[in-house]
Design an enzyme around this catalytic site. Sequence first.
Site, PDB file in Angstrom:
ATOM      1  N   GLY A  21       0.786  -1.232   0.000  1.00  0.00           N
ATOM      2  CA  GLY A  21       0.000   0.000   0.000  1.00  0.00           C
ATOM      3  C   GLY A  21       0.814   1.276   0.000  1.00  0.00           C
ATOM      4  N   ASP A  55      -4.944   2.754  10.503  1.00  0.00           N
ATOM      5  CA  ASP A  55      -6.359   2.460  10.738  1.00  0.00           C
ATOM      6  C   ASP A  55      -6.489   1.915  12.159  1.00  0.00           C
ATOM      7  OD1 ASP A  55      -9.007   1.730  10.606  1.00  0.00           O
ATOM      8  OD2 ASP A  55      -8.918   1.053   8.546  1.00  0.00           O
ATOM      9  N   ASP A 108       0.684   3.216   4.201  1.00  0.00           N
ATOM     10  CA  ASP A 108      -0.335   3.985   3.506  1.00  0.00           C
ATOM     11  C   ASP A 108      -1.313   4.627   4.480  1.00  0.00           C
ATOM     12  OD1 ASP A 108      -1.363   1.522   4.264  1.00  0.00           O
ATOM     13  OD2 ASP A 108      -2.127   0.990   2.278  1.00  0.00           O
TER      14      ASP A 108
HETATM   15  P1  XMP Z   1      -4.278  -1.210  10.303  1.00  0.00           P
HETATM   16  O1  XMP Z   1      -3.846   0.128  10.842  1.00  0.00           O
HETATM   17  O2  XMP Z   1      -5.728  -1.488  10.600  1.00  0.00           O
HETATM   18  O3  XMP Z   1      -4.173  -1.122   8.724  1.00  0.00           O
HETATM   19  O4  XMP Z   1      -3.410  -2.330  10.776  1.00  0.00           O
HETATM   20  C1  XMP Z   1      -3.574  -2.182   8.023  1.00  0.00           C
HETATM   21  C2  XMP Z   1      -3.662  -2.081   6.563  1.00  0.00           C
HETATM   22  O5  XMP Z   1      -5.023  -2.239   6.190  1.00  0.00           O
HETATM   23  C3  XMP Z   1      -5.240  -1.583   5.015  1.00  0.00           C
HETATM   24  N1  XMP Z   1      -6.316  -0.601   5.225  1.00  0.00           N
HETATM   25  C4  XMP Z   1      -6.979   0.008   4.246  1.00  0.00           C
HETATM   26  N2  XMP Z   1      -6.863  -0.122   2.925  1.00  0.00           N
HETATM   27  N3  XMP Z   1      -8.552   1.491   2.634  1.00  0.00           N
HETATM   28  C5  XMP Z   1      -7.650   0.629   2.122  1.00  0.00           C
HETATM   29  O6  XMP Z   1      -7.549   0.551   0.887  1.00  0.00           O
HETATM   30  C6  XMP Z   1      -8.739   1.679   3.965  1.00  0.00           C
HETATM   31  O7  XMP Z   1      -9.571   2.486   4.388  1.00  0.00           O
HETATM   32  C7  XMP Z   1      -7.916   0.874   4.796  1.00  0.00           C
HETATM   33  N4  XMP Z   1      -7.789   0.757   6.140  1.00  0.00           N
HETATM   34  C8  XMP Z   1      -6.797  -0.148   6.353  1.00  0.00           C
HETATM   35  C9  XMP Z   1      -3.948  -0.872   4.637  1.00  0.00           C
HETATM   36  O8  XMP Z   1      -3.206  -1.646   3.728  1.00  0.00           O
HETATM   37  C10 XMP Z   1      -3.225  -0.782   5.942  1.00  0.00           C
HETATM   38  O9  XMP Z   1      -1.812  -0.708   5.761  1.00  0.00           O
END
Ligand code: XMP
Length: 196
Positions: A56, A115, A112
């Site tokens: 990402g 979240d 990227d």
């Molecule tokens: P977290 O912080 O939850 O995020 O560990 C891990 C990975 O999840 C993907 N991610 C997203 N990808 N839209 C996306 O296209 C989103 O809103 C989104 N939220 C999380 C992303 O690869 C991130 O590194």
Amino acid sequence: MRGGAGDVATGADPLDDLDRVLFHEGEIHRRLDELAERITADFRGKPLTVLAILNGSLVFMADLLRRIPLPLQLGCVSAASYHGGVESSGVLELGGLDRRVVDGRHVLLLDDILDSGLTLSGVAGRIREESDPLEIRSCVLLAKRKERPVEVAADYVAFEIRDEFVVGYGLDFAERYRNLPCVGVLRADVIAAAGR
Ligand code: XMP
């Protein structure tokens, strides 16, 4: 123009699948100019390694790095949550870590989006376990404003956003939309159609 439910994910232009654009390319680039200036000032004179978390952060990484005129090194790592059974064990598998570019150096992790924060905190934790960096800081294109299950904050954030699913500029939905030059919110019917 938007397509109907029948042509979801088959339209010629992936931009048609967006409900709205949050950040256009020009705005992203202007913000990267500012971030790169801060990063350059903060790491000047220090042995810096940028570690991009695949996939990402690739588009973000390519645009950000070209704005940082320091003698930095680059590495990429992959992160996958290990699911040992019905429930996730919470263990994060780290792939591709090259200690030669990490040991004794200042590491700037790039992702990227922040979240839940599990990826960033998990990757940083594994790097500390498996190598010997001088310090680890983190930089994300996007950070969602939300409660997180882990306490983690990125040191450099290009944009804060609401808690909604976004794609583009490296971010995917089912491996699509990474090549969009902007960041946008997917149409609800596109997401729903993928779940059918
Ligand atoms: P977290 O912080 O939850 O995020 O560990 C891990 C990975 O999840 C993907 N991610 C997203 N990808 N839209 C996306 O296209 C989103 O809103 C989104 N939220 C999380 C992303 O690869 C991130 O590194």
